[in-house]
Design a protein around this motif. Structure first.
Motif, PDB file in Angstrom:
ATOM      1  N   MET A 139       0.825  -1.204   0.000  1.00  0.00           N
ATOM      2  CA  MET A 139       0.000   0.000   0.000  1.00  0.00           C
ATOM      3  C   MET A 139       0.857   1.250   0.000  1.00  0.00           C
ATOM      4  O   MET A 139       0.602   2.177  -0.749  1.00  0.00           O
ATOM      5  CB  MET A 139      -0.914  -0.055   1.228  1.00  0.00           C
ATOM      6  N   ILE A 140       1.900   1.269   0.863  1.00  0.00           N
ATOM      7  CA  ILE A 140       2.764   2.440   0.958  1.00  0.00           C
ATOM      8  C   ILE A 140       3.510   2.684  -0.359  1.00  0.00           C
ATOM      9  O   ILE A 140       3.811   3.813  -0.715  1.00  0.00           O
ATOM     10  CB  ILE A 140       3.755   2.316   2.136  1.00  0.00           C
ATOM     11  N   ARG A 141       3.760   1.604  -1.098  1.00  0.00           N
ATOM     12  CA  ARG A 141       4.472   1.736  -2.363  1.00  0.00           C
ATOM     13  C   ARG A 141       3.680   2.527  -3.393  1.00  0.00           C
ATOM     14  O   ARG A 141       4.262   3.104  -4.303  1.00  0.00           O
ATOM     15  CB  ARG A 141       4.801   0.368  -2.931  1.00  0.00           C
ATOM     16  N   PHE A 142       2.373   2.559  -3.259  1.00  0.00           N
ATOM     17  CA  PHE A 142       1.540   3.265  -4.221  1.00  0.00           C
ATOM     18  C   PHE A 142       0.961   4.560  -3.665  1.00  0.00           C
ATOM     19  O   PHE A 142       0.804   5.528  -4.390  1.00  0.00           O
ATOM     20  CB  PHE A 142       0.393   2.356  -4.690  1.00  0.00           C
ATOM     21  N   LEU A 143       0.659   4.562  -2.392  1.00  0.00           N
ATOM     22  CA  LEU A 143       0.002   5.723  -1.794  1.00  0.00           C
ATOM     23  C   LEU A 143       0.925   6.936  -1.698  1.00  0.00           C
ATOM     24  O   LEU A 143       0.525   8.044  -2.047  1.00  0.00           O
ATOM     25  CB  LEU A 143      -0.546   5.356  -0.412  1.00  0.00           C
ATOM     26  N   LEU A 144       2.140   6.746  -1.236  1.00  0.00           N
ATOM     27  CA  LEU A 144       3.060   7.874  -1.117  1.00  0.00           C
ATOM     28  C   LEU A 144       3.422   8.493  -2.464  1.00  0.00           C
ATOM     29  O   LEU A 144       3.345   9.711  -2.619  1.00  0.00           O
ATOM     30  CB  LEU A 144       4.321   7.474  -0.349  1.00  0.00           C
ATOM     31  N   PRO A 145       3.809   7.701  -3.465  1.00  0.00           N
ATOM     32  CA  PRO A 145       4.076   8.321  -4.768  1.00  0.00           C
ATOM     33  C   PRO A 145       2.845   9.029  -5.343  1.00  0.00           C
ATOM     34  O   PRO A 145       2.971  10.093  -5.956  1.00  0.00           O
ATOM     35  CB  PRO A 145       4.502   7.152  -5.659  1.00  0.00           C
ATOM     36  N   ALA A 146       1.664   8.456  -5.126  1.00  0.00           N
ATOM     37  CA  ALA A 146       0.443   9.104  -5.613  1.00  0.00           C
ATOM     38  C   ALA A 146       0.200  10.430  -4.897  1.00  0.00           C
ATOM     39  O   ALA A 146      -0.186  11.420  -5.527  1.00  0.00           O
ATOM     40  CB  ALA A 146      -0.755   8.173  -5.429  1.00  0.00           C
ATOM     41  N   LEU A 147       0.432  10.462  -3.587  1.00  0.00           N
ATOM     42  CA  LEU A 147       0.277  11.699  -2.825  1.00  0.00           C
ATOM     43  C   LEU A 147       1.229  12.776  -3.330  1.00  0.00           C
ATOM     44  O   LEU A 147       0.836  13.921  -3.556  1.00  0.00           O
ATOM     45  CB  LEU A 147       0.508  11.449  -1.335  1.00  0.00           C
ATOM     46  N   PHE A 148       2.483  12.413  -3.549  1.00  0.00           N
ATOM     47  CA  PHE A 148       3.457  13.404  -4.002  1.00  0.00           C
ATOM     48  C   PHE A 148       3.232  13.807  -5.450  1.00  0.00           C
ATOM     49  O   PHE A 148       3.473  14.962  -5.818  1.00  0.00           O
ATOM     50  CB  PHE A 148       4.881  12.919  -3.737  1.00  0.00           C
ATOM     51  N   ALA A 149       2.758  12.901  -6.276  1.00  0.00           N
ATOM     52  CA  ALA A 149       2.385  13.282  -7.645  1.00  0.00           C
ATOM     53  C   ALA A 149       1.214  14.265  -7.616  1.00  0.00           C
ATOM     54  O   ALA A 149       1.192  15.237  -8.373  1.00  0.00           O
ATOM     55  CB  ALA A 149       2.023  12.040  -8.454  1.00  0.00           C
ATOM     56  N   PHE A 150       0.265  14.029  -6.716  1.00  0.00           N
ATOM     57  CA  PHE A 150      -0.859  14.959  -6.553  1.00  0.00           C
ATOM     58  C   PHE A 150      -0.374  16.345  -6.117  1.00  0.00           C
ATOM     59  O   PHE A 150      -0.809  17.361  -6.649  1.00  0.00           O
ATOM     60  CB  PHE A 150      -1.866  14.399  -5.546  1.00  0.00           C
ATOM     61  N   LEU A 151       0.548  16.395  -5.142  1.00  0.00           N
ATOM     62  CA  LEU A 151       1.092  17.684  -4.688  1.00  0.00           C
ATOM     63  C   LEU A 151       1.849  18.383  -5.811  1.00  0.00           C
ATOM     64  O   LEU A 151       1.765  19.603  -5.961  1.00  0.00           O
ATOM     65  CB  LEU A 151       2.001  17.488  -3.477  1.00  0.00           C
ATOM     66  N   PHE A 152       2.578  17.623  -6.599  1.00  0.00           N
ATOM     67  CA  PHE A 152       3.314  18.172  -7.735  1.00  0.00           C
ATOM     68  C   PHE A 152       2.357  18.824  -8.733  1.00  0.00           C
ATOM     69  O   PHE A 152       2.583  19.944  -9.191  1.00  0.00           O
ATOM     70  CB  PHE A 152       4.107  17.043  -8.391  1.00  0.00           C
ATOM     71  N   ILE A 153       1.276  18.127  -9.037  1.00  0.00           N
ATOM     72  CA  ILE A 153       0.284  18.655  -9.977  1.00  0.00           C
ATOM     73  C   ILE A 153      -0.503  19.796  -9.349  1.00  0.00           C
ATOM     74  O   ILE A 153      -0.848  20.774 -10.022  1.00  0.00           O
ATOM     75  CB  ILE A 153      -0.639  17.513 -10.455  1.00  0.00           C
ATOM     76  N   LEU A 154      -0.779  19.708  -8.047  1.00  0.00           N
ATOM     77  CA  LEU A 154      -1.537  20.754  -7.348  1.00  0.00           C
ATOM     78  C   LEU A 154      -0.835  22.102  -7.415  1.00  0.00           C
ATOM     79  O   LEU A 154      -1.489  23.140  -7.576  1.00  0.00           O
ATOM     80  CB  LEU A 154      -1.777  20.351  -5.892  1.00  0.00           C
ATOM     81  N   GLU A 155       0.488  22.105  -7.307  1.00  0.00           N
ATOM     82  CA  GLU A 155       1.229  23.368  -7.420  1.00  0.00           C
ATOM     83  C   GLU A 155       0.973  24.026  -8.761  1.00  0.00           C
ATOM     84  O   GLU A 155       0.728  25.226  -8.843  1.00  0.00           O
ATOM     85  CB  GLU A 155       2.728  23.131  -7.242  1.00  0.00           C
ATOM     86  N   SER A 156       1.036  23.243  -9.813  1.00  0.00           N
ATOM     87  CA  SER A 156       0.801  23.766 -11.158  1.00  0.00           C
ATOM     88  C   SER A 156      -0.635  24.260 -11.321  1.00  0.00           C
ATOM     89  O   SER A 156      -0.878  25.334 -11.877  1.00  0.00           O
ATOM     90  CB  SER A 156       1.095  22.674 -12.182  1.00  0.00           C
ATOM     91  N   LEU A 157      -1.583  23.488 -10.824  1.00  0.00           N
ATOM     92  CA  LEU A 157      -2.987  23.895 -10.908  1.00  0.00           C
ATOM     93  C   LEU A 157      -3.247  25.167 -10.118  1.00  0.00           C
ATOM     94  O   LEU A 157      -4.006  26.032 -10.560  1.00  0.00           O
ATOM     95  CB  LEU A 157      -3.897  22.774 -10.396  1.00  0.00           C
ATOM     96  N   PHE A 158      -2.625  25.286  -8.963  1.00  0.00           N
ATOM     97  CA  PHE A 158      -2.797  26.469  -8.141  1.00  0.00           C
ATOM     98  C   PHE A 158      -2.337  27.713  -8.891  1.00  0.00           C
ATOM     99  O   PHE A 158      -3.011  28.733  -8.886  1.00  0.00           O
ATOM    100  CB  PHE A 158      -2.033  26.329  -6.822  1.00  0.00           C
ATOM    101  N   VAL A 159      -1.186  27.627  -9.541  1.00  0.00           N
ATOM    102  CA  VAL A 159      -0.648  28.770 -10.289  1.00  0.00           C
ATOM    103  C   VAL A 159      -1.566  29.116 -11.455  1.00  0.00           C
ATOM    104  O   VAL A 159      -1.799  30.295 -11.742  1.00  0.00           O
ATOM    105  CB  VAL A 159       0.783  28.468 -10.779  1.00  0.00           C
ATOM    106  N   GLU A 160      -2.107  28.123 -12.109  1.00  0.00           N
ATOM    107  CA  GLU A 160      -2.970  28.365 -13.260  1.00  0.00           C
ATOM    108  C   GLU A 160      -4.342  28.902 -12.852  1.00  0.00           C
ATOM    109  O   GLU A 160      -4.897  29.780 -13.508  1.00  0.00           O
ATOM    110  CB  GLU A 160      -3.159  27.083 -14.072  1.00  0.00           C
ATOM    111  N   LEU A 161      -4.919  28.365 -11.782  1.00  0.00           N
ATOM    112  CA  LEU A 161      -6.286  28.713 -11.418  1.00  0.00           C
ATOM    113  C   LEU A 161      -6.400  29.933 -10.511  1.00  0.00           C
ATOM    114  O   LEU A 161      -7.457  30.557 -10.461  1.00  0.00           O
ATOM    115  CB  LEU A 161      -6.967  27.513 -10.755  1.00  0.00           C
ATOM    116  N   LEU A 162      -5.359  30.272  -9.772  1.00  0.00           N
ATOM    117  CA  LEU A 162      -5.399  31.435  -8.898  1.00  0.00           C
ATOM    118  C   LEU A 162      -4.253  32.390  -9.225  1.00  0.00           C
ATOM    119  O   LEU A 162      -3.306  32.512  -8.475  1.00  0.00           O
ATOM    120  CB  LEU A 162      -5.281  31.005  -7.428  1.00  0.00           C
ATOM    121  N   PRO A 163      -4.332  33.069 -10.351  1.00  0.00           N
ATOM    122  CA  PRO A 163      -3.256  34.005 -10.689  1.00  0.00           C
ATOM    123  C   PRO A 163      -3.248  35.193  -9.738  1.00  0.00           C
ATOM    124  O   PRO A 163      -4.274  35.558  -9.160  1.00  0.00           O
ATOM    125  CB  PRO A 163      -3.591  34.436 -12.120  1.00  0.00           C
TER     126      PRO A 163
END
Length: 172
Positions: A1-25
């Motif tokens: 479980m940890i092998r998939f959950l942690l990378p997924a969480l960090f991939a989400f945070l990585f994408i969230l930064e980009s979305l934040f910049v795009e959606l809240l200029p």
């Protein structure tokens, strides 16, 4: 479980930064200030404190390289800064207590080191010409306020998630 959950969480945070910049200029607030989300860095620092320094540094290397490839024209600054800051925070955690307030403050300190380090490199190679006081006023302070708000919202879920992951690793 940890092998998939942690990378997924960090991939989400990585994408969230980009979305934040795009959606809240920044123009949304009629401001010349620059808001830079460092949600991924905050996650890496909480991972370092609550799971293990080894995991924090490893995720720092992987996502630092990914960050450099996707977002910057200089390969290496985030690849170096993410694991280096995780290492520094891990060493500070040996001395300090691992409670949520201390980890939150150290995460904000880590984000500050990241921001100032990137600014200094950009100044060194002449990509920016902002003087330090202007940089602090229009980028560093707003960035720290934004990331403090994120840390306040995410600190407890990060703590629980990474403590659970540490317990699962101990059982394996």
């Amino acid at each position: 479980m940890i092998r998939f959950l942690l990378p997924a969480l960090f991939a989400f945070l990585f994408i969230l930064e980009s979305l934040f910049v795009e959606l809240l200029p920044a123009e949304l607030f009629n401001s010349d200030r620059i808001l830079v989300p460092h949600f991924l860095m905050a996650g890496i620092l909480f991972l370092t404190a609550y799971l293990s320094p080894k995991h924090g540094i490893l995720y720092g290397i992987i996502f630092g390289l990914l960050f450099d490839i996707v977002y910057t024209e200089i390969i290496g600054i985030y690849l170096f800064m993410f694991p280096f800051i995780a290492y520094l925070i891990a060493n500070m955690m040996r001395i300090l207590q691992t409670n949520i307030l201390i980890v939150s403050i150290l995460s904000l300190l880590g984000i500050t080191l990241l921001e100032v380090g990137v600014y200094e490199l950009m100044l060194l190679i002449k990509i920016t010409d902002l003087d330090f006081s202007t940089y602090v006023r229009i980028r560093l302070v707003p960035t720290l306020i934004l990331n403090l708000a994120f840390i306040i919202l995410a600190a407890y879920p990060f703590k629980k998630q990474f403590e659970n992951a540490a317990d699962r690793l101990r059982l394996d």
